[in-house]
Design a protein around this motif. Sequence first.
Motif, mmCIF file in Angstrom:
data_model
loop_
_atom_site.group_PDB
_atom_site.id
_atom_site.type_symbol
_atom_site.label_atom_id
_atom_site.label_comp_id
_atom_site.label_asym_id
_atom_site.label_seq_id
_atom_site.Cartn_x
_atom_site.Cartn_y
_atom_site.Cartn_z
ATOM 1 N N THR A 110 0.841 -1.194 0.000
ATOM 2 C CA THR A 110 0.000 0.000 0.000
ATOM 3 C C THR A 110 0.873 1.240 0.000
ATOM 4 O O THR A 110 1.863 1.311 0.721
ATOM 5 N N SER A 111 0.521 2.215 -0.799
ATOM 6 C CA SER A 111 1.300 3.456 -0.870
ATOM 7 C C SER A 111 1.241 4.173 0.465
ATOM 8 O O SER A 111 0.169 4.336 1.058
ATOM 9 N N TYR A 112 2.411 4.628 0.919
ATOM 10 C CA TYR A 112 2.512 5.247 2.242
ATOM 11 C C TYR A 112 2.152 6.712 2.177
ATOM 12 O O TYR A 112 2.633 7.452 1.319
ATOM 13 N N GLN A 113 1.288 7.138 3.072
ATOM 14 C CA GLN A 113 0.928 8.544 3.227
ATOM 15 C C GLN A 113 1.035 8.901 4.697
ATOM 16 O O GLN A 113 0.566 8.150 5.551
ATOM 17 N N PRO A 114 1.656 10.033 5.040
ATOM 18 C CA PRO A 114 1.779 10.394 6.449
ATOM 19 C C PRO A 114 0.409 10.606 7.086
ATOM 20 O O PRO A 114 -0.516 11.126 6.451
ATOM 21 N N GLU A 115 0.286 10.161 8.328
ATOM 22 C CA GLU A 115 -0.917 10.350 9.146
ATOM 23 C C GLU A 115 -2.157 9.679 8.538
ATOM 24 O O GLU A 115 -3.277 10.134 8.715
ATOM 25 N N GLU A 116 -1.965 8.576 7.797
ATOM 26 C CA GLU A 116 -3.068 7.780 7.257
ATOM 27 C C GLU A 116 -4.087 8.645 6.522
ATOM 28 O O GLU A 116 -5.268 8.705 6.880
ATOM 29 N N LYS A 117 -3.634 9.354 5.485
ATOM 30 C CA LYS A 117 -4.529 10.217 4.730
ATOM 31 C C LYS A 117 -5.476 9.432 3.838
ATOM 32 O O LYS A 117 -6.499 9.951 3.420
ATOM 33 N N THR A 118 -5.160 8.181 3.521
ATOM 34 C CA THR A 118 -6.032 7.355 2.689
ATOM 35 C C THR A 118 -6.775 6.348 3.556
ATOM 36 O O THR A 118 -6.239 5.842 4.549
ATOM 37 N N CYS A 119 -8.011 6.045 3.155
ATOM 38 C CA CYS A 119 -8.834 5.101 3.921
ATOM 39 C C CYS A 119 -8.275 3.687 3.836
ATOM 40 O O CYS A 119 -8.343 2.932 4.803
ATOM 41 N N LEU A 120 -7.714 3.320 2.681
ATOM 42 C CA LEU A 120 -7.157 1.975 2.509
ATOM 43 C C LEU A 120 -5.980 1.743 3.446
ATOM 44 O O LEU A 120 -5.877 0.685 4.084
ATOM 45 N N GLN A 121 -5.108 2.712 3.547
ATOM 46 C CA GLN A 121 -3.941 2.559 4.421
ATOM 47 C C GLN A 121 -4.360 2.425 5.884
ATOM 48 O O GLN A 121 -3.836 1.592 6.619
ATOM 49 N N PHE A 122 -5.327 3.249 6.305
ATOM 50 C CA PHE A 122 -5.795 3.175 7.692
ATOM 51 C C PHE A 122 -6.460 1.832 7.976
ATOM 52 O O PHE A 122 -6.243 1.230 9.027
ATOM 53 N N THR A 123 -7.261 1.323 7.018
ATOM 54 C CA THR A 123 -7.966 0.051 7.218
ATOM 55 C C THR A 123 -6.982 -1.112 7.313
ATOM 56 O O THR A 123 -7.105 -1.975 8.190
ATOM 57 N N VAL A 124 -5.989 -1.129 6.415
ATOM 58 C CA VAL A 124 -5.013 -2.225 6.424
ATOM 59 C C VAL A 124 -4.171 -2.181 7.695
ATOM 60 O O VAL A 124 -3.884 -3.224 8.311
ATOM 61 N N LYS A 125 -3.775 -0.980 8.113
ATOM 62 C CA LYS A 125 -2.978 -0.871 9.340
ATOM 63 C C LYS A 125 -3.791 -1.309 10.564
ATOM 64 O O LYS A 125 -3.267 -1.985 11.460
ATOM 65 N N LEU A 126 -5.068 -0.940 10.606
ATOM 66 C CA LEU A 126 -5.925 -1.357 11.718
ATOM 67 C C LEU A 126 -6.108 -2.868 11.728
ATOM 68 O O LEU A 126 -6.061 -3.506 12.797
ATOM 69 N N MET A 127 -6.303 -3.474 10.550
ATOM 70 C CA MET A 127 -6.419 -4.935 10.472
ATOM 71 C C MET A 127 -5.131 -5.612 10.925
ATOM 72 O O MET A 127 -5.174 -6.621 11.641
ATOM 73 N N TYR A 128 -4.000 -5.072 10.516
ATOM 74 C CA TYR A 128 -2.723 -5.682 10.899
ATOM 75 C C TYR A 128 -2.524 -5.601 12.410
ATOM 76 O O TYR A 128 -2.061 -6.569 13.040
ATOM 77 N N PHE A 129 -2.868 -4.464 13.002
ATOM 78 C CA PHE A 129 -2.716 -4.315 14.449
ATOM 79 C C PHE A 129 -3.662 -5.259 15.196
ATOM 80 O O PHE A 129 -3.261 -5.930 16.161
ATOM 81 N N THR A 130 -4.920 -5.329 14.751
ATOM 82 C CA THR A 130 -5.907 -6.169 15.443
ATOM 83 C C THR A 130 -5.553 -7.646 15.325
ATOM 84 O O THR A 130 -5.592 -8.399 16.310
ATOM 85 N N LEU A 131 -5.190 -8.090 14.111
ATOM 86 C CA LEU A 131 -4.845 -9.491 13.928
ATOM 87 C C LEU A 131 -3.546 -9.860 14.645
ATOM 88 O O LEU A 131 -3.399 -10.993 15.128
ATOM 89 N N SER A 132 -2.614 -8.933 14.716
ATOM 90 C CA SER A 132 -1.382 -9.206 15.476
ATOM 91 C C SER A 132 -1.688 -9.380 16.960
ATOM 92 O O SER A 132 -1.106 -10.253 17.615
ATOM 93 N N ALA A 133 -2.612 -8.566 17.479
ATOM 94 C CA ALA A 133 -3.006 -8.726 18.883
ATOM 95 C C ALA A 133 -3.708 -10.072 19.107
ATOM 96 O O ALA A 133 -3.451 -10.766 20.107
ATOM 97 N N LEU A 134 -4.581 -10.465 18.180
ATOM 98 C CA LEU A 134 -5.253 -11.765 18.312
ATOM 99 C C LEU A 134 -4.261 -12.917 18.181
ATOM 100 O O LEU A 134 -4.356 -13.922 18.907
ATOM 101 N N ALA A 135 -3.304 -12.786 17.264
ATOM 102 C CA ALA A 135 -2.285 -13.831 17.125
ATOM 103 C C ALA A 135 -1.411 -13.914 18.371
ATOM 104 O O ALA A 135 -0.983 -15.008 18.767
ATOM 105 N N LEU A 136 -1.145 -12.783 18.988
ATOM 106 C CA LEU A 136 -0.389 -12.784 20.247
ATOM 107 C C LEU A 136 -1.121 -13.582 21.321
ATOM 108 O O LEU A 136 -0.521 -14.426 22.011
ATOM 109 N N ILE A 137 -2.424 -13.354 21.449
ATOM 110 C CA ILE A 137 -3.212 -14.090 22.448
ATOM 111 C C ILE A 137 -3.250 -15.583 22.117
ATOM 112 O O ILE A 137 -3.115 -16.445 23.007
ATOM 113 N N ALA A 138 -3.420 -15.903 20.825
ATOM 114 C CA ALA A 138 -3.479 -17.313 20.419
ATOM 115 C C ALA A 138 -2.156 -18.024 20.692
ATOM 116 O O ALA A 138 -2.145 -19.174 21.166
#
Length: 246
Positions: A110-138
Amino acid sequence: RSRGVPRHGHAGGQRPGQHRPGGAQRAAMRKQKESKGEPKAGPEEESHTFCGCRFPLLFAFLQLALGTAVTVLGFLMAGISSSLPVRDTPYWAGILVCVVSLVGFVMLCTSYQPEEKTCLQFTVKLMYFTLSALALIACVLAVAFAAHHYVQMTKFTCDSLLESCHCKLDMEDPLSRTFVYQDAADCGTLTSMLSLYLLLQMGLNLVAALVCLAACFVVWKHRYQVFYVGVRFHPLTATEGQQQKA
């Protein structure tokens, strides 16, 4: 003939129709030349890198390797005995870590934009953070289950019966729980291989949990830059210094 008088328009080596650029024009020309060159990496782009590479690349590779190893080892453990519960064959934790790594590769593309100016970048980053937290618990749960099973196996007394292995924690206690491992005629081979696999699962899941924790920390730190603990005290100290000067 006037040899000593210079002709008009040729003084100073200039041709007719040409004028020397002024200081403002020279500065503008320099800025244009600099802008044509390659842009330098700013503080946002430097903070987006980790260990010399773009942020999720290293973590995604580690998560993919660890997740694949945990998944393969979990299916190997399930092949030893068909009666092993799902909690003792943590291929589910490995599959989740592999999914997290795939999301990390998507975020890398995904193309990088400072401060998550694009919706796609924010969504992918949020998914990565959430799934990493779930994988940590698992992974932590997988380590706990494997450690509990390994401690129990160190106290087992096993006997072979009808192509299955029957193990008890206390042979003298008739009410003691009996663990039955189907499709395992040789109890010695079963206990040795299963103990080795459990130790490997504990080590791999522990490393995978640490990698997921580090990924969550880097995402959080990159989003908020610093922890807002002492930032509020800076204006207070500045105003106090101004009052003392006054």
